[in-house]
Design an enzyme around this catalytic site. Structure first.
Site, PDB file in Angstrom:
ATOM      1  N   SER A 150       0.842  -1.200   0.000  1.00  0.00           N
ATOM      2  CA  SER A 150       0.000   0.000   0.000  1.00  0.00           C
ATOM      3  C   SER A 150       0.872   1.243   0.000  1.00  0.00           C
ATOM      4  CB  SER A 150      -0.890   0.019   1.246  1.00  0.00           C
ATOM      5  OG  SER A 150      -1.537   1.272   1.398  1.00  0.00           O
ATOM      6  N   TYR A 162      -1.499  -0.576  10.217  1.00  0.00           N
ATOM      7  CA  TYR A 162      -1.606  -0.895   8.791  1.00  0.00           C
ATOM      8  C   TYR A 162      -0.323  -0.512   8.049  1.00  0.00           C
ATOM      9  CZ  TYR A 162      -3.789  -1.116   4.131  1.00  0.00           C
ATOM     10  OH  TYR A 162      -4.103  -1.416   2.824  1.00  0.00           O
ATOM     11  N   ALA A 164       2.707  -0.252   9.278  1.00  0.00           N
ATOM     12  CA  ALA A 164       3.777  -1.174   9.655  1.00  0.00           C
ATOM     13  C   ALA A 164       3.642  -2.496   8.911  1.00  0.00           C
ATOM     14  CB  ALA A 164       3.756  -1.415  11.163  1.00  0.00           C
ATOM     15  N   LYS A 166       2.106  -3.076   5.996  1.00  0.00           N
ATOM     16  CA  LYS A 166       2.346  -2.926   4.562  1.00  0.00           C
ATOM     17  C   LYS A 166       3.808  -2.620   4.253  1.00  0.00           C
ATOM     18  CE  LYS A 166      -1.770  -3.885   3.097  1.00  0.00           C
ATOM     19  NZ  LYS A 166      -1.997  -5.135   2.353  1.00  0.00           N
ATOM     20  N   ILE A 195      -8.185   3.405  -3.807  1.00  0.00           N
ATOM     21  CA  ILE A 195      -8.886   2.689  -4.857  1.00  0.00           C
ATOM     22  C   ILE A 195     -10.374   2.607  -4.512  1.00  0.00           C
ATOM     23  CG2 ILE A 195      -8.988   0.544  -6.186  1.00  0.00           C
ATOM     24  CD1 ILE A 195      -6.322   2.069  -6.428  1.00  0.00           C
TER      25      ILE A 195
END
Length: 252
Positions: A150, A162, A164, A166, A195
């Site tokens: 991401s 999140y 960390a 990714k 997205i």
């Protein structure tokens, strides 16, 4: 890799980005093994894929559970006779600040919110990659693994768990590409920006407007654009160890 009749696994394949990628690969003749926890959505995704005239099957699985992942990969290898590709797409969000004052009370991110995101988004990718790659080696079948990272891997406010996870996914992609190349296995990644999915479209209109305004292309990406990127990585046999950024020019 020519995708015709190749066996591709998609985690989180019952909905959202995972389902769109699965349907796109099915349109190219790939055979699909879809992993998800939502059985109703999983069955619907399988039906959508088989409408393209290919074989697709559902495998209920929690990617953060080692035994379930081992069982799923064993079943897929037995049912299809091979594994040629894997997309580590399954992921969850538990957004929140590390610390935040609320009405003079200090709120903290819970350990459970930290662990659950790391378990699914990072450990899940590790388990699925380990087991799928092991089957590829055992069956002497070259393959390709795609990890969904991401734009948040660079760090994003309110997403320490999140981000960390990714970032770990991106680093693991490079590491695994170097380790698995000797077996004919490529590993690459995709780092989407914002997205259009059920998750992002559920954001408040004002938040969605702020996000879109910050994207140089002035729009959110489409799930089919990520699906095209996944197909490109599968089909280009010299793409390895890199993260393909699809963010409309946005940088965190």
């Amino acid at each position: 890799m020519n995708l015709q009749d190749k066996v591709i696994i998609v985690t989180g394949g019952g909905q959202g980005l995972g389902r769109v990628m699965a349907e796109h690969l099915a349109s190219k003749g790939a055979r699909l093994a879809l992993l998800d926890l939502d059985l109703e959505k999983l069955d619907a995704a399988v039906s959508a894929c088989t409408a393209h005239g290919i074989d697709a099957r559902a495998y209920p699985c929690n990617v953060a559970d080692e035994i379930q992942v081992i069982d799923a990969m064993t079943s897929i290898a037995r049912d299809f006779g091979a594994i040629h590709g894997l997309i580590n797409n399954a992921g969850i969000l538990r957004d929140g600040f590390l610390l935040r004052m609320q009405n003079e009370t200090l709120a903290k991110m819970s350990l459970n919110d930290w662990r659950s995101v790391i378990d699914v988004n990072l450990t899940g990718g590790f388990l699925c990659t380990r087991e799928a790659a092991a089957k590829m080696v055992e069956l002497k079948t070259p393959g390709t693994i795609i990890n969904i990272s991401s734009i948040s891997r660079a760090g994003n406010i309110g997403q320490s768990n999140y981000s960390a996870a990714k970032a770990g996914v991106a680093a693991a992609t490079v590491t695994w590409s170097k380790e698995l190349a000797r077996y004919g296995i490529r590993v690459a990644g995709i780092a989407p920006g914002f997205i259009e999915t059920e998750m992002t479209l559920g954001m408040k209109p004002e938040a969605l407007e702020r996000v879109t305004a910050g994207i140089p292309l002035k729009r959110m990406g489409r799930a089919d654009e990520i699906a095209h990127a996944a197909a490109f990585i599968f089909e280009n046999d010299y793409y390895d160890g890199r993260i393909l950024e699809l963010d409309g020019g946005l940088r965190m």
